[in-house]
Design a protein around this motif. Structure first.
Motif, short mmCIF file in Angstrom:
data_model
loop_
_atom_site.label_atom_id
_atom_site.label_comp_id
_atom_site.label_asym_id
_atom_site.label_seq_id
_atom_site.Cartn_x
_atom_site.Cartn_y
_atom_site.Cartn_z
N VAL A 124 0.87 -1.17 0.00
CA VAL A 124 0.00 0.00 0.00
C VAL A 124 0.91 1.23 0.00
O VAL A 124 1.85 1.31 0.80
CB VAL A 124 -0.94 0.03 1.23
CG1 VAL A 124 -1.83 1.26 1.18
CG2 VAL A 124 -1.80 -1.24 1.27
N GLY A 125 0.66 2.15 -0.90
CA GLY A 125 1.49 3.34 -0.98
C GLY A 125 0.70 4.55 -1.42
O GLY A 125 -0.42 4.41 -1.95
N ALA A 126 1.29 5.73 -1.18
CA ALA A 126 0.66 6.98 -1.60
C ALA A 126 1.56 7.63 -2.63
O ALA A 126 2.78 7.51 -2.57
CB ALA A 126 0.50 7.91 -0.40
N THR A 127 0.94 8.32 -3.59
CA THR A 127 1.75 9.04 -4.57
C THR A 127 1.16 10.42 -4.83
O THR A 127 -0.06 10.60 -4.80
CB THR A 127 1.85 8.25 -5.90
OG1 THR A 127 2.72 8.96 -6.79
CG2 THR A 127 0.49 8.10 -6.58
N SER A 128 2.05 11.37 -5.07
CA SER A 128 1.56 12.69 -5.48
C SER A 128 1.46 12.72 -7.00
O SER A 128 1.18 13.75 -7.60
CB SER A 128 2.51 13.78 -4.97
OG SER A 128 3.81 13.53 -5.46
#
Ligand code: PLP
Length: 465
Positions: A137-141
């Motif tokens: 699970v990851g976040a990206t801009s």
């Protein structure tokens, strides 16, 4: 090969464990216990190899004991066969002894593919051997999500969920993520900001029961396996331009210091490198450090080279470890102070040692645009805002014009078309194989800014073991 933590107290691990662990348990970063050594003859033998074979020779000692040669060879051949240039990492001459190495021929048009495409396959290999699965699970801009998604698509033992702030990433960026149609790939458009996305991911990692239940993992930039794969293209470029008989220099547009640190590793392994130039945008913590020997935190400033918009360069700790003679206790002390005060000051002796090799240079957005135009007018090459920082910094800091200076071109211009157009007047086209990106179907789901809802979604949508 065994791996030790830069903070000295985490368990010593084998490669497969380091791959899965990411960060060390004492908060440090894993590094190899010793640097594998290549003789001049070893390096000369790379001259007649293709890219995948150079990568095999470079990576083999780092995975010894955990990934067998045949499996590694298959992984590397398979990875680089999927790249879009016969040379994989072609060199282009921009001037006398002035070169760039194009690292944007992977599936998402940025250098991170050169490592992540291998790392995704290594994950699958190691997990299959252990009969385990993980959920990433990851976040990206906007910018790094696609490389992680492309690395994990179609992997049997990996599911990936990438959160992006709905409506706040560019269309190219969104489409590079959402047009990957695979059962194990989940794009979530979060009703919130990038910070909200990051907070959601943190909430999941902090829930230890959930974390264990789904085998929660990350593909972050401190993972040793990524560095290891990046070392290969330094050797590749070096031998093209005459190493080991001749020295070479590198100029690297930097954010988390992972890319340029891989070059430092190549030097430790025997590649004769004269100089490293570390290029920064307005987030210039590294350039300021190499000026004065003081690392001082500042806020994050949005720029036209967003993949380098960082506050702290996490991989710098690996270099620090060597500069402090691999003394983990000294690193704990420095990093504790840095976290507390936002300032880290190095002794003049150790700073002088760093400066023997490294120069730092900063370009703000106006200088970056001017440099794009200048390179285009003088060479006909259209380069992206990250790559041009490498090229311009290398020219500004070059200490010896008899040594080839190789700037790493880290993204294709079409990945940042608006900035390139604004600087040069020319709108860069996507490469042929992505030319229908705007016509491809997208797969994404809306997500509320709520950790419990996100957990339920991940539980429900990850594939069963
Ligand atoms: C990630 C990235 C960088 C910065 O690399 P680091 O390893 O974080 O120093 C530079 N350019 C592009 C295009 C990137 O995606």
């Amino acid at each position: 090969m065994r791996y030790i933590s830069t903070r000295g107290t985490a368990p010593v691990l084998q490669f497969d464990e380091v791959l899965l662990a990411g960060l060390a348990r004492d908060g440090g970063l894993y590094v190899p216990e010793t640097w594998p050594q290549f003789t001049a003859d070893d390096i000369k033998s790379f001259r007649t190899m293709n890219y995948a074979d150079v990568a095999f020779a470079v990576i083999k000692p780092f995975v010894a004991g955990t990934v067998d040669d045949a499996a590694l060879k298959t992984i590397l051949d398979d990875t680089y066969a999927g790249f879009n240039h016969a040379a994989v990492a072609p060199l282009k001459q921009l001037g006398a002894n002035d070169w760039m190495m194009e690292l944007f021929h992977g599936p998402t048009l940025a250098f991170k593919d050169y490592a992540l495409q291998v790392v995704g396959r290594l994950f699958d290999h190691v997990l299959a051997k252990r009969g385990k699965r993980i959920t990433i699970v990851g976040a990206t801009s906007g910018d790094t999500g696609s490389a992680a998604i492309e690395a994990c698509r179609d992997r049997d033992n990996v599911d990936i969920f990438i959160l992006h702030p709905a409506g706040r990433v560019s269309e190219v960026q969104r489409r590079q993520m959402t047009t990957v149609i695979a059962d194990n790939v989940h794009n979530l458009a979060v009703d919130g900001s990038f910070d909200d996305c990051q907070d959601l991911v943190k909430a999941l990692f902090n829930d230890h029961a959930f974390r264990d239940e789904i085998g929660l993992s990350a593909v972050n930039s401190i993972n040793w396996a990524r560095i290891m794969c990046q070392i290969a293209y330094y050797f590749w470029a070096g031998v093209q331009l005459g190493a080991p008989d001749r020295e070479v220099s590198f100029s690297v547009p930097s954010g988390n210091f992972g890319n340029v640190y891989a070059g430092y590793a190549a030097l430790q392994m025997g590649l004769p490198i004269k100089q490293f130039v570390v290029g920064s945008n307005s987030n210039d913590i590294l350039a300021r450090f190499f000026d004065k020997g003081v690392m001082k935190m500042d806020g994050v400033h949005p720029t036209i080279s967003p993949s380098m918009d960082i506050q702290v360069s996490s991989n710098f700790e690996r270099l620090l470890f060597d500069l402090y003679d691999r003394d983990g206790a000294a690193i704990v002390e420095l990093m504790t102070e840095f976290r507390k005060t936002g300032i880290m000051e190095m002794s003049q002796g150790r700073f002088a040692k760093a400066r023997e090799l490294f120069d730092g240079y900063r370009l703000d957005d106006d200088q970056t645009r001017a440099a794009i135009l200048d390179v285009y007018q003088k060479t006909g090459e259209l380069v992206d805002p990250h790559s041009v920082i490498g090229i311009a910094a290398g020219r500004a800091c070059n200490r010896d014009h008899t040594v080839p200076m190789i700037a790493l071109a880290t993204a294709h211009p079409a990945k940042f078309p608006d900035a390139v157009k604004q600087a040069s007047g020319i709108y860069p086209d996507l490469p042929e194989r992505l030319s229908d990106l705007y016509d491809r179907p997208e797969k994404l789901e809306p997500m509320t800014n709520d950790a419990a809802a996100l957990m339920a979604h991940v539980r429900k949508n990850r594939r069963a073991a």
